[in-house]
Design an enzyme around this catalytic site. Structure first.
Site, PDB file in Angstrom:
ATOM      1  CE1 TYR A 169      -3.339  -2.566  -0.210  1.00 32.13           C
ATOM      2  CE2 TYR A 169      -4.053  -2.099   2.069  1.00 32.13           C
ATOM      3  CZ  TYR A 169      -4.274  -2.748   0.845  1.00 32.13           C
ATOM      4  OH  TYR A 169      -5.330  -3.713   0.934  1.00 32.13           O
ATOM      5  N   PRO A 222     -16.283  -2.462   0.530  1.00 27.77           N
ATOM      6  CG  PRO A 222     -16.661  -1.535   2.774  1.00 27.77           C
ATOM      7  CD  PRO A 222     -15.640  -1.896   1.741  1.00 27.77           C
ATOM      8  N   GLY A 240     -16.804   0.818  -4.362  1.00 28.14           N
ATOM      9  CA  GLY A 240     -16.038   1.691  -4.786  1.00 28.14           C
ATOM     10  C   GLY A 240     -16.589   3.275  -4.914  1.00 28.14           C
TER      11      GLY A 240
END
Length: 289
Positions: free
Chosen positions: A51, A209, A212
Site C-alpha cells: 500500500y 464494502p 468503490g
C-alpha cells in the site's frame, strides 16, 4: 462498537475495520485517522506491504513510534505476496506473486519493522498465487506463529477451493478470507464463497464494502429508506453487509475522519428483512426468483 471473533480460535476485531490503503498521508493526518477510529470503537487496522507503493506501513509505524501506547489499543492486519516494479523494490520488473517460504517470512519481518510493532495480529496472503506451494506456506506460517511474530493467519481473494486446499495443509485455522463484498458486488453470497467460510465458522472481511463509491452515484433509489432508519447512504450500505449471517467485517477505506465516525454508527442499524431484500432487488433490477 461491536467486537467479535473472526473464528473461535481467532482474533477479536472491531466489526468495522479501518483500511490504510489510501493512507499515504502526512503523519499528522494518519494520527488523526487512528485516534478518530479508536474513539469510535474501531480498533482494527488493515494494511498490506504494497500500500502506498510500500510506504503506508512506514507512515503508520512513524505514528506508533511517537505514541507507542496506541499499539495496545489496536489490532493490526497486513498482507504479503504481491510484487510489482517500484523504486522501492528494484528487483521486480514485472508484477507477480511470491508466496515462497522465504518471502512470506521476510515480508512479515519487514512489516514488523515498518509498523513499529513486535507482533502482527493477522497476516494474509494477498492474492491466490498460481505457483503457491501449500507446504511452503504452511512452514512459513508455522515458524512465524511459533516465534510469536504473527498471531493468526488468513487469505485474501481466494476461491472456496483455494481456501480449503491451503487449510488442509495447516494444523491451525485460517481465520478469514478478505474478499470483495458490497451491495453492488454480492456474488459471494450466491457462488458458495460465503457458504464455505460459514462451513468452517470463519468470518469474512469485505474490501470495497461501498462498491468503490458506485452505490452513492448509481443507485440513489436504493437509499429511499434513509429517513426510516435515520441513516446515511454509507451507513445503510454497511448495515446491509452487517445483516448477513456470515458476520462480515467491512473494511472501510476513507481518509476523512468524519466518514470514519459515520461508518462506525452503521453497527447500530438492524435492517428489516424485507428492506434488505428490497435493496437487493433495486441493485439487481429484479426480484428474487
Amino acid at each position: 462498537m461491536q467486537r467479535q471473533q473472526l473464528h473461535a480460535s481467532g482474533p477479536v476485531f472491531s466489526r468495522i475495520i479501518s483500511g490504510a490503503w489510501r493512507w499515504n498521508l502526512p503523519d499528522t493526518a494518519v494520527n488523526t485517522l487512528i485516534e478518530t477510529s479508536l474513539d469510535c470503537g474501531i480498533t482494527t487496522f488493515d494494511h498490506a506491504d504494497i500500500y502506498g507503493d510500500h510506504s503506508n506501513e512506514a507512515i503508520f509505524g512513524n505514528v506508533l513510534r511517537k505514541n507507542p501506547s496506541l499499539r495496545q489499543k489496536m489490532e493490526i492486519v497486513t498482507k504479503c505476496g504481491i510484487k510489482f516494479p517500484s523504486a522501492h523494490r528494484p528487483a521486480s520488473w514485472v508484477k507477480h506473486y511470491d508466496t515462497s517460504k522465504e518471502h512470506i517470512q521476510w515480508s512479515a519481518e519487514n512489516s514488523l519493522k515498518t509498523l513499529a510493532t513486535d507482533r502482527i495480529d493477522l497476516l494474509l496472503i494477498h492474492r491466490p498465487d498460481p505457483l503457491l506451494n501449500p507446504e511452503e506456506v504452511a512452514e512459513a506460517f508455522t515458524v512465524l506463529k511459533q516465534q510469536g511474530k504473527v498471531l493468526h493467519f488468513g487469505v485474501s481473494n481466494f476461491t472456496s477451493t483455494q481456501f480449503e486446499m491451503l487449510q488442509s495443509y495447516l494444523s491451525f485455522p485460517l481465520v478469514t478470507n478478505q474478499i470483495e463484498i458490497s451491495l453492488s458486488h454480492h456474488t459471494s453470497m450466491f457462488d458458495g464463497s460465503l457458504d464455505t467460510l460459514m462451513k468452517h465458522r470463519v468470518a469474512p472481511m469485505a474490501w470495497s464494502p461501498l462498491g468503490g463509491g458506485k452505490l452513492m452515484s448509481d443507485n440513489t433509489a436504493m437509499f429511499s429508506k434513509a429517513v426510516k432508519y435515520t441513516a446515511t447512504e454509507t451507513q445503510l450500505a454497511l448495515a446491509w453487509l452487517l445483516k448477513h449471517p456470515s458476520r462480515i467485517f467491512p473494511v472501510i477505506g476513507t481518509t476523512r475522519p468524519e466518514r470514519v465516525k459515520e461508518s462506525a454508527d452503521a453497527t447500530n442499524i438492524n435492517l428489516d428483512l424485507q428492506d434488505w431484500f428490497e435493496m437487493l432487488k433495486i441493485v439487481q433490477g429484479k426480484e428474487m426468483p
